[in-house]
Design a protein around this motif. Structure first.
Motif, short mmCIF file in Angstrom:
data_model
loop_
_atom_site.label_atom_id
_atom_site.label_comp_id
_atom_site.label_asym_id
_atom_site.label_seq_id
_atom_site.Cartn_x
_atom_site.Cartn_y
_atom_site.Cartn_z
N ARG A 106 0.83 -1.22 0.00
CA ARG A 106 0.00 0.00 0.00
C ARG A 106 0.85 1.26 0.00
O ARG A 106 0.46 2.28 -0.53
CB ARG A 106 -0.92 0.02 1.22
N ASP A 113 -11.44 0.15 -3.93
CA ASP A 113 -10.04 -0.23 -3.81
C ASP A 113 -9.85 -1.26 -2.71
O ASP A 113 -9.03 -2.17 -2.83
CB ASP A 113 -9.17 1.00 -3.54
N GLU A 140 -8.14 -4.92 -3.01
CA GLU A 140 -7.09 -5.44 -2.14
C GLU A 140 -7.47 -6.82 -1.62
O GLU A 140 -6.63 -7.73 -1.57
CB GLU A 140 -6.84 -4.48 -0.97
N ALA A 178 -4.09 -1.00 -6.10
CA ALA A 178 -5.48 -1.38 -5.82
C ALA A 178 -6.47 -0.55 -6.64
O ALA A 178 -7.62 -0.92 -6.78
CB ALA A 178 -5.78 -1.25 -4.34
#
Length: 92
Positions: A4, A69, A73, A19
């Motif tokens: 991330r 998003d 993920e 993502a």
């Protein structure tokens, strides 16, 4: 989690995407990378049938709500779980 915050192209799992990406070509490129990383299988074409089930996990629209998003993920996490429990991973 580290992916991330990793700069683009430097993630351990999300090497070719983030993502936010939904483009099939980018998703397939990242899947090809993961196949090589997890299973030592080099896939050179986005049309390879071995990518089909994994692309379905990543691209099937949600039954309800938006394609967030966070949902993406979760889908990448599901792909990783699938790859590490794949029989080829255990023999590699």
């Amino acid at each position: 989690v580290a992916d991330r915050t990793a700069p683009a192209g430097e993630g351990a799992i999300l090497r070719h995407v983030s993502a936010r990406d939904r483009a099939p070509e980018a998703l397939a490129a990242n899947l090809r990378y993961l196949f090589l990383r997890f299973l030592s299988v080099e896939i050179t074409s986005d049309d390879d049938p071995r990518l089909g089930p994994w692309m379905t996990v990543l691209t099937t629209p949600p039954v309800e709500g938006e394609f967030t998003d966070e949902a993406m993920e979760d889908r990448w996490q599901a792909v990783c779980v699938g790859l590490v429990t794949h029989p080829d991973f255990l023999t590699y």
